[in-house]
Motif scaffolding. Structure first.
Motif, PDB file in Angstrom:
ATOM      1  N   SER A  97       9.889  -4.020   0.368  1.00  0.00           N
ATOM      2  CA  SER A  97      10.666  -2.888   0.882  1.00  0.00           C
ATOM      3  C   SER A  97      11.600  -2.322  -0.189  1.00  0.00           C
ATOM      4  O   SER A  97      12.091  -1.189  -0.057  1.00  0.00           O
ATOM      5  CB  SER A  97      11.514  -3.322   2.084  1.00  0.00           C
ATOM      6  OG  SER A  97      10.745  -3.932   3.085  1.00  0.00           O
ATOM      7  N   ALA A  98      11.864  -3.094  -1.230  1.00  0.00           N
ATOM      8  CA  ALA A  98      12.915  -2.749  -2.187  1.00  0.00           C
ATOM      9  C   ALA A  98      12.676  -1.416  -2.892  1.00  0.00           C
ATOM     10  O   ALA A  98      13.618  -0.645  -3.119  1.00  0.00           O
ATOM     11  CB  ALA A  98      13.063  -3.872  -3.222  1.00  0.00           C
ATOM     12  N   LEU A  99      11.430  -1.126  -3.253  1.00  0.00           N
ATOM     13  CA  LEU A  99      11.150   0.117  -3.967  1.00  0.00           C
ATOM     14  C   LEU A  99      11.545   1.336  -3.140  1.00  0.00           C
ATOM     15  O   LEU A  99      12.179   2.266  -3.650  1.00  0.00           O
ATOM     16  CB  LEU A  99       9.677   0.195  -4.351  1.00  0.00           C
ATOM     17  CG  LEU A  99       9.251   1.486  -5.068  1.00  0.00           C
ATOM     18  CD1 LEU A  99       9.978   1.629  -6.396  1.00  0.00           C
ATOM     19  CD2 LEU A  99       7.741   1.520  -5.273  1.00  0.00           C
ATOM     20  N   SER A 100      11.195   1.338  -1.867  1.00  0.00           N
ATOM     21  CA  SER A 100      11.526   2.495  -1.021  1.00  0.00           C
ATOM     22  C   SER A 100      13.039   2.636  -0.848  1.00  0.00           C
ATOM     23  O   SER A 100      13.566   3.755  -0.829  1.00  0.00           O
ATOM     24  CB  SER A 100      10.840   2.385   0.344  1.00  0.00           C
ATOM     25  OG  SER A 100      11.263   1.242   1.046  1.00  0.00           O
ATOM     26  N   PHE A 101      13.759   1.523  -0.741  1.00  0.00           N
ATOM     27  CA  PHE A 101      15.215   1.576  -0.626  1.00  0.00           C
ATOM     28  C   PHE A 101      15.832   2.162  -1.895  1.00  0.00           C
ATOM     29  O   PHE A 101      16.741   2.998  -1.829  1.00  0.00           O
ATOM     30  CB  PHE A 101      15.781   0.170  -0.365  1.00  0.00           C
ATOM     31  CG  PHE A 101      15.707  -0.272   1.075  1.00  0.00           C
ATOM     32  CD1 PHE A 101      14.511  -0.233   1.771  1.00  0.00           C
ATOM     33  CD2 PHE A 101      16.827  -0.735   1.736  1.00  0.00           C
ATOM     34  CE1 PHE A 101      14.430  -0.637   3.100  1.00  0.00           C
ATOM     35  CE2 PHE A 101      16.771  -1.144   3.063  1.00  0.00           C
ATOM     36  CZ  PHE A 101      15.564  -1.089   3.747  1.00  0.00           C
ATOM     37  N   ALA A 102      15.330   1.716  -3.053  1.00  0.00           N
ATOM     38  CA  ALA A 102      15.836   2.235  -4.325  1.00  0.00           C
ATOM     39  C   ALA A 102      15.535   3.728  -4.464  1.00  0.00           C
ATOM     40  O   ALA A 102      16.385   4.507  -4.924  1.00  0.00           O
ATOM     41  CB  ALA A 102      15.227   1.467  -5.493  1.00  0.00           C
ATOM     42  N   CYS A 103      14.330   4.129  -4.059  1.00  0.00           N
ATOM     43  CA  CYS A 103      13.948   5.545  -4.129  1.00  0.00           C
ATOM     44  C   CYS A 103      14.834   6.396  -3.232  1.00  0.00           C
ATOM     45  O   CYS A 103      15.226   7.506  -3.608  1.00  0.00           O
ATOM     46  CB  CYS A 103      12.489   5.728  -3.730  1.00  0.00           C
ATOM     47  SG  CYS A 103      11.316   5.157  -4.958  1.00  0.00           S
ATOM     48  N   SER A 159       0.832  -1.208   0.000  1.00  0.00           N
ATOM     49  CA  SER A 159       0.000   0.000   0.000  1.00  0.00           C
ATOM     50  C   SER A 159       0.864   1.254   0.000  1.00  0.00           C
ATOM     51  O   SER A 159       0.592   2.227  -0.726  1.00  0.00           O
ATOM     52  CB  SER A 159      -0.926   0.005   1.226  1.00  0.00           C
ATOM     53  OG  SER A 159      -1.803  -1.099   1.194  1.00  0.00           O
ATOM     54  N   LEU A 160       1.921   1.233   0.799  1.00  0.00           N
ATOM     55  CA  LEU A 160       2.834   2.380   0.846  1.00  0.00           C
ATOM     56  C   LEU A 160       3.572   2.557  -0.474  1.00  0.00           C
ATOM     57  O   LEU A 160       3.834   3.689  -0.905  1.00  0.00           O
ATOM     58  CB  LEU A 160       3.831   2.197   1.999  1.00  0.00           C
ATOM     59  CG  LEU A 160       3.222   2.251   3.408  1.00  0.00           C
ATOM     60  CD1 LEU A 160       4.252   1.838   4.449  1.00  0.00           C
ATOM     61  CD2 LEU A 160       2.691   3.649   3.707  1.00  0.00           C
ATOM     62  N   ASN A 161       3.893   1.439  -1.135  1.00  0.00           N
ATOM     63  CA  ASN A 161       4.534   1.521  -2.453  1.00  0.00           C
ATOM     64  C   ASN A 161       3.635   2.236  -3.455  1.00  0.00           C
ATOM     65  O   ASN A 161       4.105   2.991  -4.318  1.00  0.00           O
ATOM     66  CB  ASN A 161       4.862   0.118  -2.974  1.00  0.00           C
ATOM     67  CG  ASN A 161       6.098  -0.468  -2.326  1.00  0.00           C
ATOM     68  OD1 ASN A 161       6.841   0.244  -1.656  1.00  0.00           O
ATOM     69  ND2 ASN A 161       6.325  -1.751  -2.508  1.00  0.00           N
ATOM     70  N   SER A 162       2.331   1.987  -3.358  1.00  0.00           N
ATOM     71  CA  SER A 162       1.386   2.652  -4.259  1.00  0.00           C
ATOM     72  C   SER A 162       1.401   4.167  -4.041  1.00  0.00           C
ATOM     73  O   SER A 162       1.298   4.944  -4.990  1.00  0.00           O
ATOM     74  CB  SER A 162      -0.033   2.114  -4.038  1.00  0.00           C
ATOM     75  OG  SER A 162      -0.098   0.742  -4.350  1.00  0.00           O
ATOM     76  N   ILE A 163       1.551   4.571  -2.778  1.00  0.00           N
ATOM     77  CA  ILE A 163       1.621   5.998  -2.468  1.00  0.00           C
ATOM     78  C   ILE A 163       2.897   6.599  -3.047  1.00  0.00           C
ATOM     79  O   ILE A 163       2.881   7.690  -3.636  1.00  0.00           O
ATOM     80  CB  ILE A 163       1.558   6.214  -0.943  1.00  0.00           C
ATOM     81  CG1 ILE A 163       0.203   5.749  -0.405  1.00  0.00           C
ATOM     82  CG2 ILE A 163       1.791   7.685  -0.593  1.00  0.00           C
ATOM     83  CD1 ILE A 163       0.105   5.782   1.116  1.00  0.00           C
ATOM     84  N   ILE A 164       4.015   5.882  -2.893  1.00  0.00           N
ATOM     85  CA  ILE A 164       5.284   6.361  -3.445  1.00  0.00           C
ATOM     86  C   ILE A 164       5.183   6.496  -4.964  1.00  0.00           C
ATOM     87  O   ILE A 164       5.569   7.518  -5.547  1.00  0.00           O
ATOM     88  CB  ILE A 164       6.438   5.405  -3.078  1.00  0.00           C
ATOM     89  CG1 ILE A 164       6.726   5.460  -1.582  1.00  0.00           C
ATOM     90  CG2 ILE A 164       7.703   5.765  -3.866  1.00  0.00           C
ATOM     91  CD1 ILE A 164       7.759   4.447  -1.123  1.00  0.00           C
ATOM     92  N   THR A 165       4.641   5.467  -5.617  1.00  0.00           N
ATOM     93  CA  THR A 165       4.522   5.475  -7.072  1.00  0.00           C
ATOM     94  C   THR A 165       3.655   6.637  -7.545  1.00  0.00           C
ATOM     95  O   THR A 165       4.002   7.349  -8.498  1.00  0.00           O
ATOM     96  CB  THR A 165       3.919   4.146  -7.566  1.00  0.00           C
ATOM     97  OG1 THR A 165       4.741   3.059  -7.133  1.00  0.00           O
ATOM     98  CG2 THR A 165       3.834   4.132  -9.084  1.00  0.00           C
ATOM     99  N   GLY A 166       2.519   6.828  -6.871  1.00  0.00           N
ATOM    100  CA  GLY A 166       1.644   7.941  -7.229  1.00  0.00           C
ATOM    101  C   GLY A 166       2.326   9.280  -7.029  1.00  0.00           C
ATOM    102  O   GLY A 166       2.170  10.210  -7.843  1.00  0.00           O
ATOM    103  N   GLY A 167       3.109   9.388  -5.953  1.00  0.00           N
ATOM    104  CA  GLY A 167       3.836  10.625  -5.687  1.00  0.00           C
ATOM    105  C   GLY A 167       4.886  10.915  -6.730  1.00  0.00           C
ATOM    106  O   GLY A 167       5.071  12.069  -7.149  1.00  0.00           O
TER     107      GLY A 167
END
Length: 261
Positions: A50-56, A14-22
């Motif tokens: 967790s990987a997407l947030s680490f990459a971001c 769910s948090l990844n979706s927020i990051i992607t939208g942002g």
């Protein structure tokens, strides 16, 4: 997998979706959200989600602070997470961001393009059309900056546009890349014809983006114009495009200008 682990993984999705939208809306809150998600993972367990947030976070270390050492640290951490992950949609999207926005600063662009192409094949196999389109688009862009034959790239872009016809906002990004190649080669493709007059020109894309406040598209058009003007020696037009892109909220144009000058 326990019910607790499943709950944490779902929260991260769910948090990844927020990051992607942002990211897509160029929200100024994305670095803050990313840091919060990384902290959540470190406190509650690190999963492939967790990987997407680490990459971001690695990307923001580059884009906002210019700290290549810390960016490399978070990129390596992302690689460790992904090395243990399955061939999932979450992992594919994290890899696209890692390769397309972070690893490209540490490895040859052709190698980055090849890595993105491998994601494309896996995404197609599991029916993840969005990841397949994104990975192919970024792979072609790496090929462009890596010195690939421009006429071949133009043909590949047109083929990709036919496949991604229903993804209209993403299509506009690809069309901006097409205009860049056409401008440099003097060749004309039928890329805009694929959409039966509904997306007639780059000027239309820019006007539409301004109405919809699509920051990414506005910035990309001006960035494209900056590059081609600069490469053709039209420095006055390049300066004007630089100013136009830099005036956009959350603009990364100044960073790009510094890197490519």
């Amino acid at each position: 997998i326990t019910s607790v682990d499943k709950r944490k993984k779902n929260i991260l999705l769910s948090l990844n979706s927020i990051i992607t939208g942002g990211i897509r809306s160029s929200s100024t809150f994305v670095p803050l959200i990313t840091s919060a998600v990384v902290n959540y993972s470190l406190q509650n367990g690190v999963y492939e989600e967790s990987a997407l947030s680490f990459a971001c976070l690695g990307y923001f270390k580059l884009a906002l602070t210019g700290n290549f050492e810390e960016a490399r640290y978070w990129a390596d951490a992302t690689e460790q997470i992904l090395s243990k992950s399955s061939n999932s949609i979450a992992a594919s999207r994290a890899r696209i961001f890692l390769y397309g926005f972070v690893d490209c600063w540490y490895m040859p662009l052709r190698e980055t393009g090849s890595n993105l192409l491998s994601i494309n094949k896996g995404a197609v196999a599991m029916g993840d059309v969005e990841s397949a389109v994104h990975s192919m688009l970024f792979s072609l862009r790496c090929s462009f900056y890596g010195g690939e034959n421009l006429s071949l790239l133009l043909t590949s872009h047109v083929e990709l546009l036919r496949a991604m016809k229903r993804y209209r906002e993403l299509v506009k990004v690809a069309l901006i890349d097409v205009v860049m190649i056409e401008t440099l080669t003097g060749m004309k493709s039928n890329a805009f014809d694929v959409f039966d007059g509904t997306i007639p020109t780059e000027n239309f894309i820019l006007a539409d983006a301004k109405v919809k406040q699509n920051i990414v598209a506005i910035e990309l058009v001006h960035t494209r114009r900056f590059f081609t003007s600069f490469w053709f020696g039209d420095y006055q037009s390049a300066i004007e495009s630089d100013k136009a892109a830099s005036s956009v909220p959350s603009s990364k144009m100044l960073k790009l200008w510094t890197i490519y000058r």
